[in-house]
Scaffold this motif. Structure first.
Motif, PDB file in Angstrom:
ATOM      1  N   THR A 215      -3.286   2.330  -0.627  1.00  7.59           N
ATOM      2  CA  THR A 215      -2.040   2.987   0.262  1.00  7.59           C
ATOM      3  C   THR A 215      -2.304   4.507  -0.299  1.00  7.59           C
ATOM      4  N   ILE A 218      -5.278   5.971   1.753  1.00  9.51           N
ATOM      5  CA  ILE A 218      -4.926   6.085   3.246  1.00  9.51           C
ATOM      6  C   ILE A 218      -4.134   7.324   3.228  1.00  9.51           C
ATOM      7  N   SER A 222      -6.242   9.931   5.795  1.00 11.92           N
ATOM      8  CA  SER A 222      -5.878   9.986   7.163  1.00 11.92           C
ATOM      9  C   SER A 222      -5.634  11.252   7.865  1.00 11.92           C
ATOM     10  N   TRP A 225      -8.578  12.340   9.681  1.00  7.77           N
ATOM     11  CA  TRP A 225      -9.163  11.154  10.471  1.00  7.77           C
ATOM     12  C   TRP A 225      -8.982  11.520  12.058  1.00  7.77           C
ATOM     13  N   ALA A 230      -7.848   6.459  13.634  1.00  7.80           N
ATOM     14  CA  ALA A 230      -7.027   6.237  12.646  1.00  7.80           C
ATOM     15  C   ALA A 230      -6.606   5.009  12.482  1.00  7.80           C
ATOM     16  N   ARG A 233      -9.791   3.149  11.058  1.00 13.01           N
ATOM     17  CA  ARG A 233     -10.209   3.366   9.609  1.00 13.01           C
ATOM     18  C   ARG A 233      -9.214   2.778   8.543  1.00 13.01           C
ATOM     19  N   GLN A 234      -7.788   2.742   8.878  1.00  9.60           N
ATOM     20  CA  GLN A 234      -6.947   2.269   8.148  1.00  9.60           C
ATOM     21  C   GLN A 234      -7.140   0.729   7.802  1.00  9.60           C
ATOM     22  N   THR A 235      -7.717  -0.137   8.966  1.00  2.00           N
ATOM     23  CA  THR A 235      -8.050  -1.317   8.906  1.00  2.00           C
ATOM     24  C   THR A 235      -9.183  -1.610   7.686  1.00  2.00           C
ATOM     25  N   ALA A 238      -7.338  -1.240   4.442  1.00  4.72           N
ATOM     26  CA  ALA A 238      -6.375  -2.334   4.193  1.00  4.72           C
ATOM     27  C   ALA A 238      -6.676  -3.741   4.225  1.00  4.72           C
TER      28      ALA A 238
END
Length: 265
Positions: A215, A218, A222, A225, A230, A233-235, A238
């Protein structure tokens, strides 16, 4: 990242005290006679303590505080004049400002944090401060530049025009004003800083350590990004957490109505 602070006599105790409990690592600057100014020894100890914080599965969050009445007066000028540079490879000034901890770091500010001391605070993720604390980047008054991350981070923490005023005049910002502006998370009476910081750290440490670290990553990364990348990249960040043993434990603990037992795996 320099001030007019003098260094203390030869230290008889470690310049950094480290205590681990309940998933929280507390790191205490321990050069009160020198207003916790940063010499090479202290920078190296901070670097080592943060590196270990990030590596250990049983630690989720760090608290950085100080003994004495000053959080930090910045770089130790007497050590500087002896030829020391209080920087470490990869992490920079104070063993911290160029590459802070991957895990959340709380600054527990018990007194003035000026020059490099303020830059240390700005390298942390949350700030708990006493009512009588204050912050400043006075380098311009000495014909210097606050090159320890203060100028890079301050505009993201305060309104642009105020950040510019503070940086160009070197004036102080009280903890009360900093709290009103959102730079300080929690403001407490003098003597209550560590209690309040420990409470905040415990709230974080009660959460899944992998989820906490992801967290933070990110939130930090972010903003740079591209918008169309976005979510992908978060995936990437996570997904490993979602498939971890801790994620299964968190779901199981919720359904069984019990506190989760995290393993960091």
């Amino acid at each position: 990242m320099t001030t007019e602070s003098s260094a203390s006599p030869a230290d008889t105790e470690p310049s950094l005290l480290v205590h681990d409990e309940g998933g929280v690592r507390t790191m205490t600057l321990n050069r009160p006679a020198a207003r916790n100014s940063v010499n090479l020894d202290l920078a190296e100890r901070i670097d080592a303590a943060i590196t270990e914080l990030d590596e250990r599965r049983d630690l989720t969050v760090g608290v950085l505080t100080a003994n004495g009445t000053t959080f930090s007066a910045g770089m130790d000028l007497k050590a500087f004049l002896r030829g020391e540079r209080p920087k470490t490879e990869g992490r920079g000034f104070a063993g911290l400002v160029e590459r802070p901890a991957a895990k959340p770091l709380i600054a527990a500010v018990n007194g003035p944090a000026v020059a490099g001391g303020f830059e240390i605070v700005l390298a942390c993720d949350m700030v708990v401060a006493s009512e009588d604390a204050f912050f400043a980047l006075p380098e311009v008054k000495r014909g210097l530049v606050a090159a320890g991350g203060g100028l890079l981070r301050l505009p993201g923490r305060l309104p642009y025009h105020l950040a510019m005023e503070l940086a160009l005049t070197g004036r102080t910002l009280s903890a009360v004003e900093a709290h009103r502006l959102g730079l300080v998370n929690r403001i407490v009476p003098a003597g209550e800083v560590m209690r309040a910081a420990a409470e905040l750290a415990a709230e974080i440490a009660a959460c899944g350590p992998l989820a906490v670290a992801a967290t933070k990553r990110i939130i930090q990364e972010s903003p740079s990004w591209p918008a169309d990348e976005a979510f992908d990249r978060q995936t990437e960040v996570a997904a490993p957490v979602r498939s971890s043993a801790d994620a299964i434990e968190g779901a199981r603990a919720f359904t069984e109505k019990r506190p989760p037992v995290w393993t960091g795996a």
